[in-house]
Design a protein around this motif. Sequence first.
Motif, PDB file in Angstrom:
ATOM      1  N   LEU A   6      -0.667  -5.413  60.646  1.00 26.54           N
ATOM      2  CA  LEU A   6      -1.390  -6.275  61.578  1.00 26.54           C
ATOM      3  C   LEU A   6      -1.267  -5.781  63.015  1.00 26.54           C
ATOM      4  CD1 LEU A   6      -0.798  -9.909  60.276  1.00 26.54           C
ATOM      5  CD2 LEU A   6      -2.960  -8.666  60.426  1.00 26.54           C
ATOM      6  N   VAL A   7      -0.089  -5.262  63.363  1.00 23.79           N
ATOM      7  CA  VAL A   7       0.099  -4.713  64.702  1.00 23.79           C
ATOM      8  C   VAL A   7      -0.788  -3.486  64.891  1.00 23.79           C
ATOM      9  CG1 VAL A   7       1.748  -3.661  66.290  1.00 23.79           C
ATOM     10  CG2 VAL A   7       2.441  -5.620  64.890  1.00 23.79           C
ATOM     11  N   ARG A   8      -0.838  -2.624  63.867  1.00 27.15           N
ATOM     12  CA  ARG A   8      -1.692  -1.449  63.955  1.00 27.15           C
ATOM     13  C   ARG A   8      -3.159  -1.861  64.078  1.00 27.15           C
ATOM     14  NH1 ARG A   8       1.548   0.355  59.619  1.00 27.15           N
ATOM     15  NH2 ARG A   8      -0.218   0.111  58.184  1.00 27.15           N
ATOM     16  N   ALA A   9      -3.567  -2.874  63.301  1.00 26.75           N
ATOM     17  CA  ALA A   9      -4.947  -3.336  63.375  1.00 26.75           C
ATOM     18  C   ALA A   9      -5.275  -3.893  64.757  1.00 26.75           C
ATOM     19  CB  ALA A   9      -5.179  -4.409  62.310  1.00 26.75           C
ATOM     20  N   LEU A  10      -4.342  -4.640  65.334  1.00 26.92           N
ATOM     21  CA  LEU A  10      -4.566  -5.220  66.659  1.00 26.92           C
ATOM     22  C   LEU A  10      -4.679  -4.133  67.719  1.00 26.92           C
ATOM     23  CD1 LEU A  10      -4.822  -7.846  68.258  1.00 26.92           C
ATOM     24  CD2 LEU A  10      -2.343  -7.832  68.548  1.00 26.92           C
ATOM     25  N   ASP A 119     -12.631  -1.471  57.757  1.00 24.54           N
ATOM     26  CA  ASP A 119     -11.357  -1.829  57.117  1.00 24.54           C
ATOM     27  C   ASP A 119     -10.243  -1.631  58.138  1.00 24.54           C
ATOM     28  OD1 ASP A 119      -9.439  -2.552  55.348  1.00 24.54           O
ATOM     29  OD2 ASP A 119      -9.528  -0.737  54.121  1.00 24.54           O
ATOM     30  N   ILE A 120     -10.237  -2.502  59.125  1.00 25.13           N
ATOM     31  CA  ILE A 120      -9.312  -2.349  60.236  1.00 25.13           C
ATOM     32  C   ILE A 120      -7.854  -2.481  59.798  1.00 25.13           C
ATOM     33  CG2 ILE A 120      -9.386  -4.781  60.887  1.00 25.13           C
ATOM     34  CD1 ILE A 120      -9.247  -3.910  63.808  1.00 25.13           C
ATOM     35  N   LEU A 121      -7.614  -3.192  58.709  1.00 26.62           N
ATOM     36  CA  LEU A 121      -6.240  -3.398  58.261  1.00 26.62           C
ATOM     37  C   LEU A 121      -5.615  -2.137  57.658  1.00 26.62           C
ATOM     38  CD1 LEU A 121      -6.529  -6.947  56.629  1.00 26.62           C
ATOM     39  CD2 LEU A 121      -5.746  -6.354  58.928  1.00 26.62           C
TER      40      LEU A 121
END
Length: 283
Positions: A6-10, A119-121
């Motif tokens: 989630l941090v990487r996606a953000l 696929d941002i996650l």
Amino acid sequence: MLDDYLVRALLAGIGMALVAGPLGCFIVWRRLAYFGETLAHAALLGVALAFLLEVNVTFAVFAVAALIAVALLAMERRAGLAADSLLGILSHSSLALGIIVMSAMTWLRVDLMGLLFGDILSVSRLDIALIWAGGLAVLAVLALIWRGLFATTVSPELAAGEGVSTDRVNTVFMLLMAVVIAIAIKIVGVLLITAMLIIPAATARRFARSPEQMALLAAVFGVLAVSSGLAASRLWDPPSGPAIVVAALALFLISLTPLPGRLNPARRRAPQIPDHADAGEEQ
């Protein structure tokens, strides 16, 4: 910290929003939404060629999008057709070619949902580095050409009279668009890239008093959309890319609501950008 998806996606989403907002302002001002859609469709052909030639997807998408942008400039001078007609030809042709190339690779199994809607996650540390490095480079170049690009947007004739090389500025702007689409495709996908370029900028226009303020607010609204979309995806489990775009839409709809006093966007003066067709077709 970067081990948390989630941090990487953000981080990836914020990096995309910070660059898509200011660039999207020029798309709104110039009425170039269809051009952005054309480059997004060309991204599918870039992905197909990346798999076929076994090269980096981001590089292939940028190469194809840049080629489409340059082809548009060349065809405008020789074909004698309006820009929207040429964009229609290039958009559907590149999309059809991408589908044909994909279908020809019968051995390939591709996540079409991830390709179309992002696929941002699943972004990696390398993806984050690429997004931020590419985004900072785009912002740096945009800052360098801002005055000339803005003058060309307002009036190509006056800009040329002031010594601005309108062809060069327009070419650089198109290449910047290609870069943004290449780095954003994994986050929001082929079908939603244009939305993230347009919706935050359209929202910012309701509140901004100057072009520079509109660019800054567009980036802020983009970041808010990414954060809200990811939060909604975590809570209710919708696809992350569409959730981000829906969050951006919600912010736009909220901006249309009359607010009391000095916060009311209706009482603010919008940036003085011409809305005539010439500003959107001078490419």
